[in-house]
Write a protein that holds these residues in place. Structure first.
Motif, PDB file in Angstrom:
ATOM      1  N   GLY A 150      14.156  36.478  55.207  1.00 37.06           N
ATOM      2  CA  GLY A 150      13.569  36.664  53.668  1.00 37.06           C
ATOM      3  C   GLY A 150      12.688  36.262  54.132  1.00 37.06           C
ATOM      4  N   MET A 153      13.952  41.247  54.389  1.00 38.14           N
ATOM      5  CA  MET A 153      13.600  41.102  52.980  1.00 38.14           C
ATOM      6  C   MET A 153      12.108  40.494  52.493  1.00 38.14           C
ATOM      7  SD  MET A 153      15.739  40.698  49.261  1.00 38.14           S
ATOM      8  CE  MET A 153      14.712  42.081  47.834  1.00 38.14           C
ATOM      9  N   LYS A 212      14.943  48.036  55.403  1.00 32.68           N
ATOM     10  CA  LYS A 212      14.537  46.572  54.719  1.00 32.68           C
ATOM     11  C   LYS A 212      13.607  46.774  53.930  1.00 32.68           C
ATOM     12  CE  LYS A 212      13.702  45.126  59.242  1.00 32.68           C
ATOM     13  NZ  LYS A 212      13.045  44.075  60.541  1.00 32.68           N
ATOM     14  N   VAL A 213      13.146  45.943  52.797  1.00 35.36           N
ATOM     15  CA  VAL A 213      12.959  46.347  51.438  1.00 35.36           C
ATOM     16  C   VAL A 213      11.162  45.021  51.031  1.00 35.36           C
ATOM     17  CG1 VAL A 213      13.003  45.843  49.254  1.00 35.36           C
ATOM     18  CG2 VAL A 213      14.955  47.009  50.769  1.00 35.36           C
ATOM     19  N   HIS A 261      20.118  45.173  47.620  1.00 32.23           N
ATOM     20  CA  HIS A 261      20.448  45.251  48.644  1.00 32.23           C
ATOM     21  C   HIS A 261      21.529  45.821  49.108  1.00 32.23           C
ATOM     22  CE1 HIS A 261      20.215  40.807  46.746  1.00 32.23           C
ATOM     23  NE2 HIS A 261      19.142  40.826  47.438  1.00 32.23           N
ATOM     24  N   MET A 296      19.555  48.193  50.894  1.00 31.01           N
ATOM     25  CA  MET A 296      19.903  47.638  52.334  1.00 31.01           C
ATOM     26  C   MET A 296      20.971  47.863  53.701  1.00 31.01           C
ATOM     27  SD  MET A 296      17.495  43.925  50.810  1.00 31.01           S
ATOM     28  CE  MET A 296      17.262  43.432  52.560  1.00 31.01           C
TER      29      MET A 296
END
Ligand SMILES: [Zn+2]
Length: 412
Positions: A247, A297, A5-6, A401, A404
């Motif tokens: 997201g 995200m 995850k970011v 991405h 991720m």
């Protein structure tokens, strides 16, 4: 594939130039940013051009790219504004940005902003929302203060039509007739529909109770709608569908929320997220960390640095950056170790210019198994030596991405 995850934190208009008032430091160099510097020391940094060297971008375009779209996917300002105020926008809709305005009995624009009307615009909008003209449905909703958004929904429409807004600063110009900008029957129909609607709206609004009350108080009535910037909503795949992720975007500004909705991100906002120096960074940080449980995200946005750049206030911009740093510290404390924390900006807004410029912005990514570089401070000078090098906005977001685990392998 290992999915991670970011959290991407965006400081709007962060980038700047060395400023004589700050002893030839940039506001980011001048500001005390212990959290950003610590992340730079343990992460990888670089410099990013949102599109390409020297090209300034707006907040809408900058965020379109940071959410994962290509610049050519830009649908125009109207559709983003409409999504930003929560309107339902569908492919094929023609969307206009509008002002409530005051015209006299000859159609002369007395005030382009209807005396900067703030109250009662919802009631005025209700009176003209949902009207059908020549088989086309007109949706109309107020935005902040004197602003509003108009959507035309129906068959055979075009965005190739002119504005009714003369844009002149109340110099005695009349409102303009909408003209088709090409020879297609779609543009002609759209002009016909919009001209009919604007006259009908005027006839309803001039006698509206909100306006009667404004006139009795010596205020200017909002008796006309000035339209500009027609844009056609295109068929755009949400980024969340494309990557098969969930997201969430935490922001106070409607433009950012609009792009987030287009990209398929859930949006979270609150009245205490003011977009200014008094915004609630504690709440933003808390929501960013909490929403990680349900999402892959998270984008969290802070507007204040951009506003201080526009106002040519380097000291205030440094203060806004210190607020951003504090928010980053709170987020870092609240996220698990296997989550990436990335920092970026949507463009530079140098204080000496007071506008967006094409100067690149510093970026960083911190998190598990990162190839950390030798940069130990987060600013426009040091990050130029970073391990990410000099990259475009699309490259930067694709890098995220990739971390991720969401970028498809090319070849076999
Ligand atoms: Zn700006």
């Amino acid at each position: 594939m290992l999915y991670r995850k970011v959290v991407l934190a965006i400081a709007d208009g962060l980038g700047d130039r060395p400023n004589p008032i700050l002893g030839h430091k940039t506001p980011l160099e001048y500001a005390s940013t212990p959290n950003l510097d610590r992340l730079a020391a343990k992460g990888i940094t670089g410099m990013m051009d949102l599109i390409a060297s020297g090209i300034p971008v707006g907040t809408d375009m900058g965020h379109l790219i940071l959410f994962g779209y290509e610049p050519q996917n830009y649908p125009g300002r109207g559709p983003i504004e409409a999504l930003g105020i929560g309107m339902d926008v569908r492919p094929g809709d023609i969307v206009f940005r509008c002002n409530f305005a005051t015209v006299d009995e000859h159609g002369v624009v007395v005030d382009r902003r209807a005396g900067r009307i703030r109250e009662g615009t919802d009631k005025i909008a209700d009176a003209i929302n949902g009207i059908i003209v020549h088989g086309v449905t007109v949706y109309f909703q107020p935005a902040t203060e004197h602003r509003a958004v108009l959507i035309l929904r129906g068959d055979g429409l075009s965005d190739q039509v002119s504005d009714s807004d003369p844009k002149a600063p109340n110099d005695g110009s009349p409102f303009l007739r909408i003209e088709p900008l090409d020879l297609t029957k779609e543009a002609q129909k759209t002009a016909l529909v919009l001209n009919s609607f604007l006259l009908k709206a005027h006839s309803i609004l001039k006698d509206h109770s909100v306006n009667a009350e404004r006139i009795s108080q010596g205020k200017l009535p909002a008796n006309f709608i000035l339209t500009r910037g027609a844009g056609k909503m295109t068929e755009l795949e949400p980024i969340t569908d494309k990557l098969n992720i969930k997201g969430c975007c935490i922001a106070g500004e409607s433009t950012v929320l609009g792009v987030a909705r287009m990209a398929g991100f859930q949006t979270v906002t609150h009245s205490s997220m003011t977009g200014n120096m008094d915004t609630n960074i504690q709440l933003k940080a808390k929501l960013a960390t909490e929403s990680l449980a349900e999402n892959d995200m998270i984008l969290v946005h802070l507007k204040a640095p951009d506003l201080q750049g526009h106002d040519n206030e380097p000291f205030q911009k440094a203060k806004a950056i210190e607020m951003f740093d504090e928010m980053i510290g709170l987020i870092e404390k609240g996220i698990p170790e296997d989550v990436y924390l990335a920092i970026a900006a949507d463009h530079s807004t140098p204080c000496e210019i007071g506008e967006h410029t094409g100067d690149p912005v510093p970026v960083l990514i911190s998190g598990p198994s990162i190839r950390k570089d030798r940069v130990t401070e987060f600013n426009e000078m040091d990050c130029a030596y970073g391990g990410l090098g000099h990259l475009t906005g699309n490259d930067f977001v694709r890098t995220l991405h990739g971390f991720m685990g969401r970028v498809k392998k090319q070849g076999n």
